[in-house]
Design a protein around this motif. Sequence first.
Motif, short mmCIF file in Angstrom:
data_model
loop_
_atom_site.label_atom_id
_atom_site.label_comp_id
_atom_site.label_asym_id
_atom_site.label_seq_id
_atom_site.Cartn_x
_atom_site.Cartn_y
_atom_site.Cartn_z
N GLN A 148 -3.79 0.11 -7.76
CA GLN A 148 -3.05 0.48 -6.57
C GLN A 148 -2.36 1.81 -6.81
OE1 GLN A 148 -0.70 -2.94 -6.69
NE2 GLN A 148 -1.92 -4.08 -5.24
N THR A 149 -2.23 2.60 -5.80
CA THR A 149 -1.67 3.94 -5.91
C THR A 149 -0.18 3.88 -6.07
OG1 THR A 149 -3.40 4.74 -4.46
CG2 THR A 149 -1.53 6.20 -4.82
N CYS A 150 0.36 4.62 -7.08
CA CYS A 150 1.81 4.67 -7.30
C CYS A 150 2.45 5.49 -6.20
CB CYS A 150 2.11 5.28 -8.68
SG CYS A 150 3.88 5.45 -8.99
N SER A 151 3.57 5.07 -5.76
CA SER A 151 4.24 5.74 -4.64
C SER A 151 5.69 5.98 -4.96
CB SER A 151 4.14 4.86 -3.38
OG SER A 151 4.97 5.38 -2.38
N ASN A 152 6.23 7.06 -4.42
CA ASN A 152 7.67 7.30 -4.55
C ASN A 152 8.45 6.66 -3.44
OD1 ASN A 152 7.02 8.85 -2.39
ND2 ASN A 152 7.66 10.83 -3.26
N LEU A 186 24.40 -1.83 -4.64
CA LEU A 186 23.13 -1.87 -5.37
C LEU A 186 21.97 -2.28 -4.48
CD1 LEU A 186 24.29 -3.38 -8.79
CD2 LEU A 186 23.33 -1.12 -8.38
N HIS A 187 22.26 -2.85 -3.32
CA HIS A 187 21.19 -3.14 -2.36
C HIS A 187 20.60 -1.85 -1.80
CE1 HIS A 187 22.80 -7.19 -2.60
NE2 HIS A 187 21.80 -7.64 -1.87
N LEU A 188 21.36 -0.76 -1.87
CA LEU A 188 20.89 0.51 -1.34
C LEU A 188 19.85 1.17 -2.23
CD1 LEU A 188 24.28 1.99 -0.07
CD2 LEU A 188 22.48 0.89 1.28
N VAL A 189 19.56 0.57 -3.39
CA VAL A 189 18.47 1.07 -4.24
C VAL A 189 17.17 1.07 -3.47
CG1 VAL A 189 17.14 0.60 -6.33
CG2 VAL A 189 19.62 0.39 -6.37
N CYS A 190 17.05 0.14 -2.53
CA CYS A 190 15.83 0.02 -1.72
C CYS A 190 15.93 0.79 -0.41
CB CYS A 190 15.53 -1.46 -1.43
SG CYS A 190 14.92 -2.35 -2.85
N TRP A 191 16.70 1.86 -0.42
CA TRP A 191 16.90 2.64 0.83
C TRP A 191 15.57 3.11 1.40
CZ3 TRP A 191 21.02 3.76 3.90
CH2 TRP A 191 20.87 4.80 4.82
N ASN A 192 14.66 3.59 0.55
CA ASN A 192 13.38 4.14 1.02
C ASN A 192 12.19 3.22 0.75
OD1 ASN A 192 14.34 6.55 2.11
ND2 ASN A 192 14.38 7.55 0.10
N THR A 193 12.47 2.00 0.32
CA THR A 193 11.37 1.07 0.11
C THR A 193 10.76 0.68 1.45
OG1 THR A 193 12.40 0.20 -1.89
CG2 THR A 193 10.74 -1.19 -0.85
N MET A 194 9.47 0.46 1.45
CA MET A 194 8.77 0.14 2.69
C MET A 194 9.13 -1.27 3.16
SD MET A 194 5.03 1.66 1.68
CE MET A 194 4.26 0.98 3.15
N PHE A 195 9.26 -1.43 4.48
CA PHE A 195 9.53 -2.70 5.12
C PHE A 195 8.43 -2.99 6.13
CE2 PHE A 195 13.58 -1.88 3.29
CZ PHE A 195 14.27 -3.07 3.24
N ASP A 232 5.49 -3.09 -0.07
CA ASP A 232 4.95 -1.84 -0.57
C ASP A 232 4.01 -2.14 -1.73
OD1 ASP A 232 4.47 0.63 -1.74
OD2 ASP A 232 6.53 1.33 -1.54
N PRO A 233 2.78 -1.66 -1.72
CA PRO A 233 1.87 -1.95 -2.83
C PRO A 233 2.38 -1.44 -4.17
CG PRO A 233 0.96 -0.26 -1.39
CD PRO A 233 2.13 -0.85 -0.67
N GLY A 234 3.25 -0.39 -4.13
CA GLY A 234 3.81 0.13 -5.36
C GLY A 234 4.71 -0.84 -6.08
#
Length: 447
Positions: A7-11, A354-363, A430-432
Motif C-alpha cells: 500500500q502506498t505510504c501517505s502523509n 492528543l486527539h488532534l494528532v489525527c487532524w489530517n487523517t482521512m475519515f 486511510d490505507p496508510g
Amino acid sequence: MASMSNQTCSNCSLNSSNKKELVGWVWDNPGRGTISLITTCLATIFLCTWVVIHPRVYKRESSANLHKIALFLKTIFAPEFIAVEGLQEWAQCRRMQKECADFTAGQFKLVHAFYISMLALRYQTPNGDRVIWPNQYTWLLQEDLIRWETHPNWGLSLDDIYDKSKSDNATKLLAMMQVIWFSAQCILRISYHLPLSQLESMTLGYIPLFIVTYFFWWSKPKDIRSPSLVVLPEMSLEQFRFFESMAVSNKFDNEGMKEQTSYWNIWYLTPRVFEKVEEDRLVQEACMKPLKSPNQDPITQQPCETTINESEIRDIEDQHEFRKDIVVAHWDPDLYRSKIWPLTCLFGISFGALHLVCWNTMFPSVVELWLWRVSAFVSIVSMLIFMHFEKVVLRWDGILTLFSLSSPVFYLLSRIIMMGEVFAVLRGADPGVYDTYEYSVYWLPFL
C-alpha cells in the motif's frame, strides 16, 4: 532502510485524501491489520485504566467489585478526573504525614496515610463500625490518646499493609513496558510520516494521565478487602463528641443506615478532609447569624449577644442551602490556589489535545472529520472551564453557573462522540494506517 507494504505510504494531508481509496477490514497477514490494531490499543487502554485503579476499602465483596467497576468507567470516560483525584489524595496524605511526623518520630510513612485515607481504619460500635478519617487519627495522636508505639495493634504495620495489598511490581512493570512500547511505536510511525489511526490517538491520550496517576498512587495499597477494626481509647464525653464531629461523612460507615447501604455510594469519590473544613466553616458562618433578630441593648442600641445551643445549630444547618447542595466537583483549595494548578490544568487538557494528532487523517466523510476536530476542541475548552471553578455545585448562582454546569455536559458529549468515531471510522480507513516498517533497522546497531 524500512520497507513499506504494497500500500502506498501517505502523509495524510487533506488535499490528497480525496485521491486515495479508503479501506475497510484488513487482515493481519502480512503486516498489521485491523485485529492487531484494535487488540493492541484496547490492551494498552486497559492497562492504563484498570491497573491504575486503587479503590477504597469495602467489607462487602459485592460493593468492592462494583466500586472498582465504577472507577474503571470513570477512568475510561474521564481519565483527567482520576488523575486530579490522585493528585488531591496524594496532597492530603503528604499533609497528614507532616502533621504526624512529630508524634511518630518520623516513622509515619506515606503508605500509612494512604491506608487511612482509603477508609481502611475503622472503630467498632454497637451497631457495626465507623471510619476513622485522617483528621481524626491525627487528632488522636496530637491529644496523646494513642501512642505510635502501638500502631501494629491498629493494623498499621507496614508488613500487614503490604500483605493485604494486591499490587505487585511485576504488574506495574508490565504496564510500563506496554505503555513505553506503544508510545515508541507511535513515535516511529510519525517519524516515517505514517498516519496514526483515530483509535491510536485516543490511546495515546491515556498515557500521560496514566503516568501522572501512577506516580501519585505509587505508594498507595491496592485492592484491600479487609479493614483494620480497632477499639477507641478511653476519652471523656467532650473529647468523644469532638472526635465524632470531625468525621468527614457517615455514608461509608457500616451501621445499617439507609444511606450507608445504598449502591449509589460506589460512584462517589472518597470525601477529603478539606471538604469537611469547608463545611464546618459554612456552619460557623451560619451560627454567627442568629435565626431571629436579637434584642437591642436599650443604651447602646447594639444587638445583645445570644447563646445558640446544639438544637439551634441543627436548625441552622437544616435551613441553609449548603446542606442540600449536590457537589459536582470540589478541588483542594491548597492545590487550586497554588502555583502548580496551571500545570494541573495542562495535564487536564492533554487528553483532548492528543486527539488532534489525527487532524489530517482521512475519515469516511467530511462530517466525521469535522465532528472529530470540533469534539477534540470542545473537550479541551470545556475541561479548562470546568477546572477554572474551585467548587461546582448543582445550584443557580448567577450567569457563571451556565459555564460551570454546562462544561462537564459538553465534555461528556465530546467524549462519547470521539469514542464512537474511533470504531466507526474503521469501516473506511486511510490505507496508510496499515503500512508497516522494519524494526530491525533500530535494533541491529545495539546487537
